[in-house]
Design a protein around this motif. Structure first.
Motif, short mmCIF file in Angstrom:
data_model
loop_
_atom_site.label_atom_id
_atom_site.label_comp_id
_atom_site.label_asym_id
_atom_site.label_seq_id
_atom_site.Cartn_x
_atom_site.Cartn_y
_atom_site.Cartn_z
N GLU A 330 0.96 -1.20 0.18
CA GLU A 330 -0.08 -0.43 -0.02
C GLU A 330 0.59 1.40 -0.24
N SER A 331 2.62 0.57 0.02
CA SER A 331 2.94 2.23 -0.37
C SER A 331 2.42 3.21 -1.44
N GLU A 332 3.11 4.84 -0.67
CA GLU A 332 2.86 5.58 -2.16
C GLU A 332 3.68 5.14 -3.19
N PRO A 333 3.47 5.27 -4.53
CA PRO A 333 4.29 4.88 -6.02
C PRO A 333 5.58 5.83 -5.62
N ALA A 334 5.37 7.07 -5.61
CA ALA A 334 6.28 7.97 -5.36
C ALA A 334 7.91 7.21 -4.33
N ARG A 335 7.65 6.35 -3.81
CA ARG A 335 8.05 6.13 -2.60
C ARG A 335 8.42 4.78 -2.57
N VAL A 336 7.81 4.09 -3.46
CA VAL A 336 8.58 2.59 -4.02
C VAL A 336 8.94 2.96 -5.12
N ARG A 337 8.85 3.92 -5.70
CA ARG A 337 9.70 3.97 -7.11
C ARG A 337 11.26 4.80 -6.55
N SER A 338 11.27 5.22 -5.27
CA SER A 338 12.39 6.11 -5.18
C SER A 338 13.44 4.51 -4.04
N ILE A 339 12.68 3.85 -3.53
CA ILE A 339 13.99 2.30 -3.51
C ILE A 339 14.15 2.14 -4.37
#
Length: 390
Positions: A330-339
């Motif tokens: 459920e993490s925000e897409p921007a956070r997923v992509r950044s990590i």
């Protein structure tokens, strides 16, 4: 995304595709290009009409003795799998269908698989779909018919259009005919299972297996919460390593690998039927098909893949051999992509969130991609908005 029952063109030949694309370009209209339509929701295109290749489904030439097959792009994947299996051969990149995972109707096609460059667990041994893509006939967004490649691996110099088109998701050209390499099917297979390992320890076990002279053809890890799901319904985390080939060779390699992995705990060998069933479940990501959470397909260096779930809340299935992580989060897409970028990989949203499915491009890569798009489809006729927002 348009309803397939609405304004849909169904050409029967490459000449008809040329006319349809040229007419759309001249009229300032755009086309959503589909094969079987099974992956339409991944980066859905915002087009004026649909161009379906389902009617272009002929096998043009199959030469088993030469390990080469040529077909129209709309041929069903299942049809080809049955055809080559009857000759003791296989599609070496083990393409997934993903029908259950995407709750899709229809049937995946060869052209769609190549356009998405989708491969299964055997990628670690045999390579990706693009590595078996020998030749193509396609129609660019300019309405021009182009041909590239041929029937052998070393057949052209200069630009490799097959590798460029593979993974472009129909945004550069409409595939009308493709030639691929096939391989002899393995006579048998066996899978070694290890139990109760955490992600880090599983990574160490798989690394040892891959570095051993065992010719591993697939490797995966299911943490305990994922292994407990249907259809496996296991009690412990499962780490799996597949060996394929002739029976005597597989047995000898399995014995050697079990010895090499003895420090990781009890190992269990499963027979050919159960092995094939298990890897079909991994390939189709069966454990996640009924979970409503957003689903990410993450490509990362295998040594860093285990850190994805450590950094993000969610559940992961590691198709480790291909450096592939399927993540429910459920993490925000921007956070997923950044990590994922920090880990040296990239992430594609396959289901949920409603945002952009593909990684936004920046800097020189974005500029290069824009130039390629302008060369093939300057008016944005093909799949506008699928891989990048217009």
């Amino acid at each position: 995304m348009l309803d397939l029952a609405a304004e849909t063109a169904r050409p029967k030949s490459a000449a008809e595709v040329v006319d349809l694309v040229a007419e759309a370009g001249a009229a300032g209209r755009s086309l959503e290009v589909v094969g079987g339509g099974t992956k339409r929701r991944i980066g859905a295109a915002a087009a004026d009409a649909v161009l379906s290749l389902a009617g272009m489904s002929k096998v043009i030439d199959y030469a088993p003795e030469e390990l080469v097959l040529t077909a129209q792009s709309g041929v069903k994947l299942a049809t080809l799998e049955r055809l080559v299996a009857a000759e003791g051969q296989m599609l070496p990149f083990e393409p997934p269908h993903l029908l259950g995972l995407l709750a899709a109707r229809g049937h995946p096609t060869l052209g769609g698989i190549l356009a998405a460059n989708l491969s299964g667990p055997r990628r670690i041994r045999a390579g990706a779909a693009r590595d078996h893509f020998l030749g193509l006939e396609a129609v660019t967004g300019r309405g021009e018919l182009v041909r590239a490649g041929g029937r052998v691996v070393k057949n052209v110099t200069g630009y490799d259009l097959c590798k460029l088109i593979a993974g472009s998701w129909g945004t550069l050209a409409v595939l009308t005919e493709v030639t691929i390499k096939v391989l002899p099917a393995a006579r048998t297979e066996q899978t070694i299972l290890l139990f109760g390992l955490d992600e880090l320890r599983a990574g160490e076990a798989i690394t040892r297996a891959l570095n051993a002279p065992a010719e591993v053809s697939a490797a995966a890890h299911l943490p305990q919460a994922v292994a407990a799901r249907a259809p496996l319904k296991g009690e412990l985390a499962v780490t799996a390593i597949r060996l394929e080939g002739f029976a005597a060779s597989v047995a000898a390699r399995a014995d050697g690998l079990v010895m090499a992995l003895k420090s990781f705990g009890r190992a269990e060998l499963i027979d050919v039927d159960h092995s094939r069933e298990f890897w079909a479940q991994i390939r189709e990501v069966e454990a996640f098909k009924n979970d409503p959470r957003p689903l990410w397909r993450i490509s990362a260096p295998p040594a860093a893949g285990w850190r994805v779930c450590e950094a993000l809340q969610g559940e992961a299935l590691y198709d480790w051999g291909g450096g592939l992580v399927w993540l429910l989060s459920e993490s925000e897409p921007a956070r997923v992509r950044s990590i994922v970028r920090e880990l040296g990989g990239h992430a594609t949203l396959y289901r949920g969130h409603g945002g952009a499915a593909f990684e936004p491009l920046e800097g020189p890569l974005a500029a290069l991609t824009a130039r390629v798009k302008a060369a093939f489809d300057p008016n944005g006729v093909l799949n506008p908005g699928r891989m990048a927002r217009p």
